[in-house]
Write a protein that holds these residues in place. Structure first.
Motif, mmCIF file in Angstrom:
data_model
loop_
_atom_site.group_PDB
_atom_site.id
_atom_site.type_symbol
_atom_site.label_atom_id
_atom_site.label_comp_id
_atom_site.label_asym_id
_atom_site.label_seq_id
_atom_site.Cartn_x
_atom_site.Cartn_y
_atom_site.Cartn_z
ATOM 1 N N TRP A 136 0.826 -1.212 0.000
ATOM 2 C CA TRP A 136 0.000 0.000 0.000
ATOM 3 C C TRP A 136 0.861 1.263 0.000
ATOM 4 O O TRP A 136 0.548 2.240 -0.684
ATOM 5 C CB TRP A 136 -0.926 -0.030 1.204
ATOM 6 N N LYS A 137 1.952 1.242 0.751
ATOM 7 C CA LYS A 137 2.838 2.408 0.790
ATOM 8 C C LYS A 137 3.395 2.726 -0.594
ATOM 9 O O LYS A 137 3.568 3.891 -0.959
ATOM 10 C CB LYS A 137 3.986 2.164 1.771
ATOM 11 N N VAL A 138 3.675 1.707 -1.378
ATOM 12 C CA VAL A 138 4.168 1.927 -2.744
ATOM 13 C C VAL A 138 3.059 2.511 -3.618
ATOM 14 O O VAL A 138 3.282 3.453 -4.392
ATOM 15 C CB VAL A 138 4.693 0.609 -3.353
ATOM 16 N N LEU A 139 1.850 1.978 -3.483
ATOM 17 C CA LEU A 139 0.745 2.401 -4.345
ATOM 18 C C LEU A 139 0.327 3.848 -4.106
ATOM 19 O O LEU A 139 0.003 4.565 -5.056
ATOM 20 C CB LEU A 139 -0.467 1.489 -4.121
ATOM 21 N N VAL A 140 0.303 4.285 -2.845
ATOM 22 C CA VAL A 140 -0.182 5.649 -2.568
ATOM 23 C C VAL A 140 0.865 6.713 -2.858
ATOM 24 O O VAL A 140 0.533 7.896 -2.973
ATOM 25 C CB VAL A 140 -0.677 5.792 -1.107
ATOM 26 N N PRO A 162 -6.470 13.114 2.160
ATOM 27 C CA PRO A 162 -6.322 11.704 2.551
ATOM 28 C C PRO A 162 -7.172 10.754 1.717
ATOM 29 O O PRO A 162 -6.875 9.565 1.637
ATOM 30 C CB PRO A 162 -6.776 11.695 4.017
ATOM 31 N N GLN A 163 -8.223 11.288 1.065
ATOM 32 C CA GLN A 163 -9.130 10.429 0.297
ATOM 33 C C GLN A 163 -8.911 10.493 -1.212
ATOM 34 O O GLN A 163 -9.496 9.687 -1.949
ATOM 35 C CB GLN A 163 -10.591 10.810 0.575
ATOM 36 N N HIS A 164 -8.093 11.426 -1.706
ATOM 37 C CA HIS A 164 -7.940 11.500 -3.159
ATOM 38 C C HIS A 164 -6.650 12.191 -3.551
ATOM 39 O O HIS A 164 -6.018 12.894 -2.739
ATOM 40 C CB HIS A 164 -9.129 12.230 -3.783
ATOM 41 N N GLN A 165 -6.257 11.987 -4.791
ATOM 42 C CA GLN A 165 -5.134 12.691 -5.412
ATOM 43 C C GLN A 165 -5.525 13.029 -6.845
ATOM 44 O O GLN A 165 -6.175 12.221 -7.521
ATOM 45 C CB GLN A 165 -3.878 11.803 -5.441
ATOM 46 N N ILE A 166 -5.152 14.209 -7.282
ATOM 47 C CA ILE A 166 -5.256 14.564 -8.697
ATOM 48 C C ILE A 166 -3.851 14.929 -9.145
ATOM 49 O O ILE A 166 -3.204 15.795 -8.542
ATOM 50 C CB ILE A 166 -6.227 15.733 -8.935
ATOM 51 N N ALA A 167 -3.361 14.242 -10.170
ATOM 52 C CA ALA A 167 -1.962 14.414 -10.569
ATOM 53 C C ALA A 167 -1.836 14.467 -12.085
ATOM 54 O O ALA A 167 -2.615 13.837 -12.814
ATOM 55 C CB ALA A 167 -1.114 13.265 -10.024
ATOM 56 N N ARG A 168 -0.850 15.234 -12.526
ATOM 57 C CA ARG A 168 -0.488 15.239 -13.945
ATOM 58 C C ARG A 168 0.692 14.299 -14.147
ATOM 59 O O ARG A 168 1.724 14.434 -13.480
ATOM 60 C CB ARG A 168 -0.130 16.641 -14.441
ATOM 61 N N LEU A 169 0.549 13.369 -15.072
ATOM 62 C CA LEU A 169 1.597 12.412 -15.386
ATOM 63 C C LEU A 169 2.166 12.704 -16.761
ATOM 64 O O LEU A 169 1.415 12.965 -17.720
ATOM 65 C CB LEU A 169 1.065 10.974 -15.355
ATOM 66 N N ILE A 186 -8.873 7.227 -2.931
ATOM 67 C CA ILE A 186 -8.104 6.339 -2.057
ATOM 68 C C ILE A 186 -8.985 5.800 -0.932
ATOM 69 O O ILE A 186 -9.536 6.558 -0.135
ATOM 70 C CB ILE A 186 -6.901 7.099 -1.464
ATOM 71 N N ASP A 187 -9.116 4.479 -0.889
ATOM 72 C CA ASP A 187 -9.841 3.807 0.184
ATOM 73 C C ASP A 187 -8.816 3.050 1.019
ATOM 74 O O ASP A 187 -8.455 1.911 0.712
ATOM 75 C CB ASP A 187 -10.878 2.843 -0.409
ATOM 76 N N THR A 188 -8.347 3.684 2.077
ATOM 77 C CA THR A 188 -7.287 3.103 2.892
ATOM 78 C C THR A 188 -7.750 1.846 3.621
ATOM 79 O O THR A 188 -6.978 0.899 3.784
ATOM 80 C CB THR A 188 -6.785 4.142 3.914
ATOM 81 N N THR A 189 -9.004 1.833 4.047
ATOM 82 C CA THR A 189 -9.519 0.675 4.781
ATOM 83 C C THR A 189 -9.498 -0.579 3.917
ATOM 84 O O THR A 189 -9.028 -1.644 4.350
ATOM 85 C CB THR A 189 -10.944 0.945 5.286
ATOM 86 N N ARG A 190 -9.989 -0.462 2.695
ATOM 87 C CA ARG A 190 -10.045 -1.609 1.784
ATOM 88 C C ARG A 190 -8.754 -1.780 0.994
ATOM 89 O O ARG A 190 -8.570 -2.756 0.297
ATOM 90 C CB ARG A 190 -11.220 -1.451 0.811
ATOM 91 N N LYS A 191 -7.876 -0.784 1.078
ATOM 92 C CA LYS A 191 -6.632 -0.758 0.291
ATOM 93 C C LYS A 191 -6.927 -0.878 -1.209
ATOM 94 O O LYS A 191 -6.413 -1.749 -1.913
ATOM 95 C CB LYS A 191 -5.657 -1.844 0.764
ATOM 96 N N VAL A 192 -7.768 0.057 -1.659
ATOM 97 C CA VAL A 192 -8.152 0.133 -3.072
ATOM 98 C C VAL A 192 -7.970 1.574 -3.542
ATOM 99 O O VAL A 192 -8.385 2.519 -2.860
ATOM 100 C CB VAL A 192 -9.617 -0.298 -3.285
#
Length: 281
Positions: A136-140, A162-169, A186-192
């Motif tokens: 999870w640490k890698v994914l977030v 804590p619940q979302h990210q918007i990023a330019r790639l 980002i759903d930290t509880t479900r790790k999704v």
């Protein structure tokens, strides 16, 4: 083609942000099913007569299209469709009505290819010899993608909570540098992490999916990566001014297959290395 029209009246307590999130998730559920070909939503535009109208007056409308009534029936019975409805019914207050009908105005183009514009769904998975927390640490760490995924040149976070990210790639796609904006819920509880492109890559009509870190036991994780995608509709017969729809479709499918395997491998390597380094420390 069968059209499904949804009429919503959200309570005054429902914020604009909640409405936008509702429809963004509904769009992902619809298009991600592979059964819905088109989706749109927007506000109801009030008229003076609405003030005295009897019955429910909408403040938002959504509409999507399926190939036929049987396809719509199949979509309506999907478990995750009912899960979406149940979750939002428990979150915000709203009324809804719907109608299933043909394209009554005849606006559908008879020349629009149906098969070629289908949504694709793929799922790739790998077993990681690391706890789900390490994966999870890698994914977030979305900014770290430029370090662990070789085609990714740069990631700039435009908005974050804590619940979302918007990023330019910025990514090297087959030797061509391309850029797009993605939203990650980002759903930290479900790790999704549910992602979708807000500003699409040049050839992309829609791209979304999920990263899932599923704990097998305290030292092992099943990492799953899904994609739901289709190319842009062609303009004058060409996608991005260069390719036929079939060519763009084949290129994107090949890239998704290639990159999915590489991305899963990169996350696996990074998470397992972190565990080894932590043990050594």
């Amino acid at each position: 083609m069968i059209i499904h029209t949804l009429i919503y009246r959200f309570a005054d307590s429902v914020s604009d942000e909640q409405r936008q999130r509702f429809f963004a998730e509904l769009k992902d559920v619809a298009l991600g099913s592979g059964l819905v070909s088109h989706f749109g939503y927007g506000p109801h535009h009030r008229l003076p007569v609405d003030d005295n109208a009897k019955g429910m007056t909408a403040n938002a409308v959504a509409q999507f299209a399926c190939r036929d009534l049987e396809t719509l029936r199949t979509f309506s019975e999907l478990p995750h469709v009912h899960a979406f409805i149940s979750r939002w019914r428990a979150t915000v207050q709203y009324e809804a009505a719907f109608a299933n009908h043909a394209d009554l105005l005849g606006l559908s183009s008879p020349d629009t290819p149906k098969e070629g514009h289908a949504m694709h769904h793929t799922e790739h998975t790998v077993t990681v010899d690391a706890p789900a927390d390490a994966v999870w640490k890698v994914l977030v760490d979305v900014e770290g993608y430029a370090r662990i995924f070789p085609p990714t040149q740069e990631v700039v976070i435009l908005e974050e909570s804590p619940q979302h990210q918007i990023a330019r790639l910025t990514v090297d796609v087959n030797g061509e540098i391309q850029s797009w904006v993605s939203r990650r819920d980002i759903d930290t509880t479900r790790k999704v992490i549910a992602y979708r492109q807000l500003e699409n890559a040049p050839m992309m009509g829609y791209m979304g999916g999920e990263w899932r870190a599923l704990s097998i036991d305290e030292n092992t994780t099943q990492l799953v990566l899904t994609h739901d995608f289709k190319p842009r509709d062609p303009v004058d017969g060409k996608v991005a001014g260069k390719f036929t729809y079939a060519e763009a479709d084949d290129m994107i499918k090949a890239a998704v297959e290639r990159n999915s395997v590489a991305d899963l491998g990169a996350v696996k390597e990074q998470a397992e290395k972190a565990v080894v380094d932590g043990s050594a420390a």
